[in-house]
Design a protein around this motif. Structure first.
Motif, PDB file in Angstrom:
ATOM      1  N   LYS A 201       0.931  -1.135  -0.043  1.00 34.97           N
ATOM      2  CA  LYS A 201      -0.056  -0.010  -0.022  1.00 34.97           C
ATOM      3  C   LYS A 201       0.549   1.294  -0.006  1.00 34.97           C
ATOM      4  O   LYS A 201       0.592   2.168  -0.808  1.00 34.97           O
ATOM      5  CB  LYS A 201      -0.927  -0.221   1.226  1.00 34.97           C
ATOM      6  CG  LYS A 201      -1.893  -0.954   1.327  1.00 34.97           C
ATOM      7  CD  LYS A 201      -2.915  -1.071   2.446  1.00 34.97           C
ATOM      8  CE  LYS A 201      -2.195  -1.185   3.850  1.00 34.97           C
ATOM      9  NZ  LYS A 201      -1.446  -2.512   4.055  1.00 34.97           N
ATOM     10  N   SER A 202       1.714   1.196   0.850  1.00 33.02           N
ATOM     11  CA  SER A 202       2.652   2.527   1.173  1.00 33.02           C
ATOM     12  C   SER A 202       3.549   2.596  -0.412  1.00 33.02           C
ATOM     13  O   SER A 202       3.649   4.027  -0.681  1.00 33.02           O
ATOM     14  CB  SER A 202       3.689   2.448   2.297  1.00 33.02           C
ATOM     15  OG  SER A 202       2.786   2.478   3.407  1.00 33.02           O
ATOM     16  N   THR A 203       4.133   1.647  -0.688  1.00 33.75           N
ATOM     17  CA  THR A 203       4.774   1.369  -1.982  1.00 33.75           C
ATOM     18  C   THR A 203       3.952   2.199  -3.366  1.00 33.75           C
ATOM     19  O   THR A 203       4.616   3.038  -3.906  1.00 33.75           O
ATOM     20  CB  THR A 203       5.222   0.045  -2.503  1.00 33.75           C
ATOM     21  OG1 THR A 203       5.826  -0.411  -1.101  1.00 33.75           O
ATOM     22  CG2 THR A 203       6.074   0.011  -3.760  1.00 33.75           C
TER      23      THR A 203
ATOM     24  N   PHE B 200       2.401  11.153   5.036  1.00 29.63           N
ATOM     25  CA  PHE B 200       2.955   9.627   5.155  1.00 29.63           C
ATOM     26  C   PHE B 200       2.822   8.945   6.375  1.00 29.63           C
ATOM     27  O   PHE B 200       2.077   9.595   7.422  1.00 29.63           O
ATOM     28  CB  PHE B 200       4.614  10.059   5.317  1.00 29.63           C
ATOM     29  CG  PHE B 200       5.148  10.598   3.889  1.00 29.63           C
ATOM     30  CD1 PHE B 200       5.354   9.767   2.781  1.00 29.63           C
ATOM     31  CD2 PHE B 200       5.622  11.921   3.789  1.00 29.63           C
ATOM     32  CE1 PHE B 200       5.616  10.273   1.671  1.00 29.63           C
ATOM     33  CE2 PHE B 200       5.843  12.527   2.676  1.00 29.63           C
ATOM     34  CZ  PHE B 200       5.840  11.810   1.592  1.00 29.63           C
ATOM     35  N   GLN B 201       2.901   7.662   6.101  1.00 30.78           N
ATOM     36  CA  GLN B 201       2.445   6.875   7.624  1.00 30.78           C
ATOM     37  C   GLN B 201       3.053   7.316   8.890  1.00 30.78           C
ATOM     38  O   GLN B 201       2.668   7.410   9.915  1.00 30.78           O
ATOM     39  CB  GLN B 201       3.056   5.299   6.973  1.00 30.78           C
ATOM     40  CG  GLN B 201       2.452   4.360   7.920  1.00 30.78           C
ATOM     41  CD  GLN B 201       2.371   2.799   7.194  1.00 30.78           C
ATOM     42  OE1 GLN B 201       2.987   2.596   6.340  1.00 30.78           O
ATOM     43  NE2 GLN B 201       1.770   2.100   7.924  1.00 30.78           N
ATOM     44  N   GLN B 202       4.462   7.745   8.892  1.00 33.37           N
ATOM     45  CA  GLN B 202       5.156   8.218   9.905  1.00 33.37           C
ATOM     46  C   GLN B 202       5.099   9.734  10.008  1.00 33.37           C
ATOM     47  O   GLN B 202       5.927  10.531  10.670  1.00 33.37           O
ATOM     48  CB  GLN B 202       6.651   7.656   9.856  1.00 33.37           C
ATOM     49  CG  GLN B 202       7.008   6.491   9.761  1.00 33.37           C
ATOM     50  CD  GLN B 202       7.048   5.855   8.231  1.00 33.37           C
ATOM     51  OE1 GLN B 202       6.753   6.673   7.407  1.00 33.37           O
ATOM     52  NE2 GLN B 202       7.274   4.640   8.512  1.00 33.37           N
TER      53      GLN B 202
ATOM     54  N   VAL C  59      -2.844   9.925   1.832  1.00 32.02           N
ATOM     55  CA  VAL C  59      -3.202   9.699   3.156  1.00 32.02           C
ATOM     56  C   VAL C  59      -2.783   8.269   3.336  1.00 32.02           C
ATOM     57  O   VAL C  59      -3.638   7.408   3.023  1.00 32.02           O
ATOM     58  CB  VAL C  59      -4.345  10.161   3.741  1.00 32.02           C
ATOM     59  CG1 VAL C  59      -4.266  10.151   5.289  1.00 32.02           C
ATOM     60  CG2 VAL C  59      -4.835  11.721   3.300  1.00 32.02           C
ATOM     61  N   ASP C  60      -1.733   8.294   4.172  1.00 33.24           N
ATOM     62  CA  ASP C  60      -1.235   6.602   4.343  1.00 33.24           C
ATOM     63  C   ASP C  60      -1.596   6.524   5.991  1.00 33.24           C
ATOM     64  O   ASP C  60      -0.861   6.915   6.829  1.00 33.24           O
ATOM     65  CB  ASP C  60       0.118   6.488   4.261  1.00 33.24           C
ATOM     66  CG  ASP C  60       0.728   5.141   4.151  1.00 33.24           C
ATOM     67  OD1 ASP C  60      -0.249   4.220   4.455  1.00 33.24           O
ATOM     68  OD2 ASP C  60       1.733   4.713   3.672  1.00 33.24           O
ATOM     69  N   GLU C  61      -2.605   5.652   6.241  1.00 33.79           N
ATOM     70  CA  GLU C  61      -3.069   5.289   7.689  1.00 33.79           C
ATOM     71  C   GLU C  61      -2.655   6.273   8.703  1.00 33.79           C
ATOM     72  O   GLU C  61      -2.099   6.400   9.612  1.00 33.79           O
ATOM     73  CB  GLU C  61      -1.666   4.283   7.859  1.00 33.79           C
ATOM     74  CG  GLU C  61      -1.710   3.039   8.738  1.00 33.79           C
ATOM     75  CD  GLU C  61      -2.821   2.033   8.164  1.00 33.79           C
ATOM     76  OE1 GLU C  61      -3.825   2.100   8.913  1.00 33.79           O
ATOM     77  OE2 GLU C  61      -2.472   1.239   7.603  1.00 33.79           O
TER      78      GLU C  61
HETATM   79 MG    MG Z   1       2.393   1.156   4.757  1.00 36.12          MG
END
Ligand code: MG
Ligand code: ATP
Length: 227
Positions: free
Chosen positions: A42-44, A89-91, A166-168
């Motif tokens: 997903k993030s990729t 980003f996720q982070q 939007v990631d997570e």
């Molecule tokens: Mg991810």
């Protein structure tokens, strides 16, 4: 207009294929939920669409707002992203020692709009995201994780991007906070007709979206192969 078009998109970090998508088209204004288990890519996929991860092959595999990424230099791609996209980003990548205001202002650096006018909207944006006004001049690392997530959203929206990725974002929020966060996010996207691409493994959030894509169904690389 089409917001995002993927065509025969393949990607590997090393030799293991992670992404192999024949075709995906997302129209302007769609709100798309991308679901799938941890590690499925997903993030990729989001990083490829945002151009923060680039393809070695120079064909028209990724087209965003009618612009093929294959025709852009790295610098042009950075500029294209700064103009047209907001990314969480996720982070969420806030800079800890900078204040909330300074973190949000980073998104306006490479934007053609009047920077002063954009910066003047920060307090209203903070209020819309239900953050307390006093945090605006606090360093980001003095905020709770849930508050930092909302600052990351503010940073992604300040320049009114056409596409929000939007990631997570809700992983650190409880159920009530998640509900109000989702409502605020969607209201802001509706207002500016923003195309939203949202990743989560929390399937309960799918009801907020106009379309749900199970990544494993369109990605020919199976989860077990990807590991
Ligand atoms: Mg991810
Ligand atoms: N920079 C990298 N270098 C090498 N392999 C990577 C890199 N980033 C991710 N991978 C691998 O690619 C696969 C997909 O990772 P990705 O981060 O896209 O998954 P994800 O679906 O976002 O997972 P999660 O839900 O845990 O965030 C995983 O097998 C992961 O180990």
């Amino acid at each position: 207009m089409i917001a995002i078009a993927l065509k025969q998109l393949t990607f590997s970090y090393a030799t293991t294929p992670i992404i192999d998508i024949d075709s995906l088209v997302i129209d302007n204004g769609e709100r798309v939920f991308i679901a799938g288990p941890s590690g499925c890519g997903k993030s990729t996929l989001l990083n490829l669409i945002s151009g923060t991860l680039t393809l070695p092959q120079k064909d028209d595999h990724i087209t965003v707002l009618d612009q093929s990424y294959a025709q852009l230099t790295a610098r042009q791609l950075d500029r294209f992203r700064a103009h047209n996209m907001g990314i969480v980003f996720q982070q969420f990548n806030l800079i800890g020692y900078l204040s909330v205001r300074e973190n949000i202002a980073l998104s306006t650096e490479f934007h053609p709009c009047n920077k002063t006018a954009l910066l003047a909207t920060i307090p209203a944006l903070i209020a819309q995201l239900q953050l307390p006004a006093h945090i605006i001049d606090q360093p980001a690392n003095t905020l709770s994780i849930g508050q930092q997530q909302r600052v990351a959203i503010a940073r992604a929206l300040i320049h009114k991007p056409s596409i929000l990725i939007v990631d997570e974002p809700t992983s650190a929020l409880d159920e009530t906070a998640t509900g109000s966060f989702m409502q605020t996010l969607l209201a802001m996207c509706d207002k500016h007709h923003t195309t939203l691409l949202f990743v989560s493994h929390d399937l309960r959030l799918a009801s907020y979206f106009t379309r749900t894509i199970a990544l494993n169904e369109i990605n020919r690389v199976t989860h077990s192969e990807a590991r």
